[in-house]
Design a protein around this motif. Structure first.
Motif, mmCIF file in Angstrom:
data_model
loop_
_atom_site.group_PDB
_atom_site.id
_atom_site.type_symbol
_atom_site.label_atom_id
_atom_site.label_comp_id
_atom_site.label_asym_id
_atom_site.label_seq_id
_atom_site.Cartn_x
_atom_site.Cartn_y
_atom_site.Cartn_z
ATOM 1 N N TYR A 70 -4.771 5.672 14.267
ATOM 2 C CA TYR A 70 -4.642 4.726 13.154
ATOM 3 C C TYR A 70 -5.821 3.766 13.207
ATOM 4 O O TYR A 70 -6.266 3.350 14.265
ATOM 5 C CB TYR A 70 -3.282 4.024 13.096
ATOM 6 C CG TYR A 70 -2.859 3.193 14.278
ATOM 7 C CD1 TYR A 70 -3.055 1.816 14.299
ATOM 8 C CD2 TYR A 70 -2.215 3.786 15.364
ATOM 9 C CE1 TYR A 70 -2.625 1.041 15.368
ATOM 10 C CE2 TYR A 70 -1.775 3.020 16.437
ATOM 11 C CZ TYR A 70 -1.990 1.656 16.428
ATOM 12 O OH TYR A 70 -1.574 0.895 17.494
ATOM 13 N N LYS A 72 -6.140 1.023 10.910
ATOM 14 C CA LYS A 72 -5.789 -0.296 10.396
ATOM 15 C C LYS A 72 -4.577 -0.766 11.178
ATOM 16 O O LYS A 72 -3.725 0.040 11.555
ATOM 17 C CB LYS A 72 -5.438 -0.232 8.913
ATOM 18 C CG LYS A 72 -6.598 0.117 8.014
ATOM 19 C CD LYS A 72 -6.103 0.396 6.611
ATOM 20 C CE LYS A 72 -6.478 -0.744 5.699
ATOM 21 N NZ LYS A 72 -6.039 -0.514 4.313
ATOM 22 N N GLU A 74 -1.583 -1.605 10.888
ATOM 23 C CA GLU A 74 -0.362 -1.532 10.088
ATOM 24 C C GLU A 74 0.286 -0.188 10.392
ATOM 25 O O GLU A 74 -0.386 0.764 10.749
ATOM 26 C CB GLU A 74 -0.649 -1.718 8.597
ATOM 27 C CG GLU A 74 -1.467 -0.627 7.940
ATOM 28 C CD GLU A 74 -0.628 0.556 7.495
ATOM 29 O OE1 GLU A 74 0.560 0.397 7.179
ATOM 30 O OE2 GLU A 74 -1.156 1.665 7.503
ATOM 31 N N TYR A 75 1.614 -0.153 10.297
ATOM 32 C CA TYR A 75 2.339 1.035 10.711
ATOM 33 C C TYR A 75 3.163 1.681 9.594
ATOM 34 O O TYR A 75 3.683 2.776 9.776
ATOM 35 C CB TYR A 75 3.267 0.688 11.884
ATOM 36 C CG TYR A 75 2.560 -0.034 13.006
ATOM 37 C CD1 TYR A 75 1.579 0.602 13.754
ATOM 38 C CD2 TYR A 75 2.850 -1.361 13.298
ATOM 39 C CE1 TYR A 75 0.917 -0.057 14.773
ATOM 40 C CE2 TYR A 75 2.192 -2.025 14.319
ATOM 41 C CZ TYR A 75 1.224 -1.375 15.053
ATOM 42 O OH TYR A 75 0.567 -2.022 16.051
ATOM 43 N N VAL A 76 3.282 1.022 8.458
ATOM 44 C CA VAL A 76 4.118 1.541 7.377
ATOM 45 C C VAL A 76 3.585 2.870 6.861
ATOM 46 O O VAL A 76 4.351 3.816 6.645
ATOM 47 C CB VAL A 76 4.259 0.509 6.231
ATOM 48 C CG1 VAL A 76 4.970 1.121 5.032
ATOM 49 C CG2 VAL A 76 5.013 -0.725 6.721
ATOM 50 N N SER A 77 2.269 2.984 6.679
ATOM 51 C CA SER A 77 1.715 4.227 6.117
ATOM 52 C C SER A 77 2.018 5.428 7.020
ATOM 53 O O SER A 77 2.351 6.506 6.528
ATOM 54 C CB SER A 77 0.222 4.107 5.848
ATOM 55 O OG SER A 77 -0.486 3.825 7.036
ATOM 56 N N ALA A 78 1.940 5.246 8.332
ATOM 57 C CA ALA A 78 2.271 6.345 9.254
ATOM 58 C C ALA A 78 3.754 6.682 9.159
ATOM 59 O O ALA A 78 4.137 7.855 9.190
ATOM 60 C CB ALA A 78 1.907 5.977 10.682
ATOM 61 N N CYS A 79 4.599 5.668 9.021
ATOM 62 C CA CYS A 79 6.035 5.917 8.906
ATOM 63 C C CYS A 79 6.359 6.612 7.587
ATOM 64 O O CYS A 79 7.253 7.458 7.539
ATOM 65 C CB CYS A 79 6.817 4.619 9.058
ATOM 66 S SG CYS A 79 6.807 4.000 10.757
ATOM 67 N N GLU A 80 5.628 6.278 6.524
ATOM 68 C CA GLU A 80 5.811 6.980 5.249
ATOM 69 C C GLU A 80 5.445 8.457 5.410
ATOM 70 O O GLU A 80 6.130 9.339 4.905
ATOM 71 C CB GLU A 80 4.950 6.347 4.159
ATOM 72 C CG GLU A 80 5.431 4.998 3.705
ATOM 73 C CD GLU A 80 4.481 4.303 2.745
ATOM 74 O OE1 GLU A 80 4.955 3.440 1.991
ATOM 75 O OE2 GLU A 80 3.261 4.609 2.756
ATOM 76 N N GLU A 81 4.355 8.713 6.126
ATOM 77 C CA GLU A 81 3.868 10.084 6.325
ATOM 78 C C GLU A 81 4.768 10.885 7.259
ATOM 79 O O GLU A 81 5.109 12.031 6.984
ATOM 80 C CB GLU A 81 2.450 10.038 6.880
ATOM 81 C CG GLU A 81 1.817 11.379 7.147
ATOM 82 C CD GLU A 81 0.458 11.249 7.808
ATOM 83 O OE1 GLU A 81 0.177 12.071 8.707
ATOM 84 O OE2 GLU A 81 -0.313 10.342 7.441
ATOM 85 N N HIS A 98 2.179 -7.293 10.304
ATOM 86 C CA HIS A 98 2.219 -5.828 10.343
ATOM 87 C C HIS A 98 3.459 -5.313 11.088
ATOM 88 O O HIS A 98 3.975 -4.253 10.772
ATOM 89 C CB HIS A 98 0.934 -5.244 10.942
ATOM 90 C CG HIS A 98 0.627 -5.729 12.312
ATOM 91 N ND1 HIS A 98 -0.053 -6.902 12.565
ATOM 92 C CD2 HIS A 98 0.917 -5.200 13.518
ATOM 93 C CE1 HIS A 98 -0.172 -7.075 13.858
ATOM 94 N NE2 HIS A 98 0.410 -6.055 14.467
ATOM 95 N N TYR A 105 10.549 -2.046 6.561
ATOM 96 C CA TYR A 105 10.471 -0.709 5.974
ATOM 97 C C TYR A 105 11.497 0.229 6.622
ATOM 98 O O TYR A 105 12.244 0.923 5.942
ATOM 99 C CB TYR A 105 9.049 -0.161 6.135
ATOM 100 C CG TYR A 105 8.901 1.274 5.693
ATOM 101 C CD1 TYR A 105 8.649 1.580 4.362
ATOM 102 C CD2 TYR A 105 9.045 2.319 6.598
ATOM 103 C CE1 TYR A 105 8.535 2.899 3.947
ATOM 104 C CE2 TYR A 105 8.932 3.645 6.189
ATOM 105 C CZ TYR A 105 8.673 3.929 4.860
ATOM 106 O OH TYR A 105 8.571 5.226 4.450
#
Length: 148
Positions: A70, A72, A74-81, A98, A105
């Protein structure tokens, strides 16, 4: 069941291994590995081991299924993926934006967050400090003494 955890994983040690083995008891393990720039944003020094090598070491562990970098903080985008069922965090998690964002989320989706304690005897920082101290100590032993 997918378990997601994140970290730097510099100077891979038994504390890292214990964490990842614990994660593996809960399900398949996905590991997010912080890039040098991410680490530098919250720690005074970048990792000793390059990101590609840290990822390669983690991929070699039988208790790890997925390794992803990762770039950036932030962890939301990885959790979305990844859509993990469980997110494992360390005891030093804190309340930065973050962290709160990913907690909100995951909680909104009924996902579980588990906080684990670190082994106080093992950390990459302590390993680095030991190496530096030994180098400084040994440097004096081998320093030539010149008289002019």
């Amino acid at each position: 069941m997918l378990v997601y955890t994140v970290g730097t994983f510099d100077l891979l040690h038994v504390g890292h291994l214990a964490l990842l083995k614990y994660c593996n008891t809960l399900g398949d393990v996905a590991v997010g590995v912080a890039s040098d720039s991410v680490v530098n944003s919250y720690k005074p020094n970048i990792p000793v081991i390059r990101l590609s090598q840290r990822m390669e070491m983690l991929k070699a562990l039988s208790c790890v299924s997925i390794v992803r970098p990762y770039y950036k903080l932030e962890y939301v985008s990885a959790c979305e993926e990844l859509n993990p069922d469980i997110f494992i965090i360390g005891e030093d998690w804190g309340s930065d934006k973050h962290n709160i964002d990913v907690e909100n989320y995951l909680q909104a989706r009924g996902k579980k967050i588990i906080k684990v304690r670190y082994n106080p005897q093992t950390s990459s920082t302590k390993i680095k400090q030991t190496v530096i101290a030994q180098l400084e100590e040994n440097h004096h032993e081998y320093e030539p003494s010149f008289q002019i």
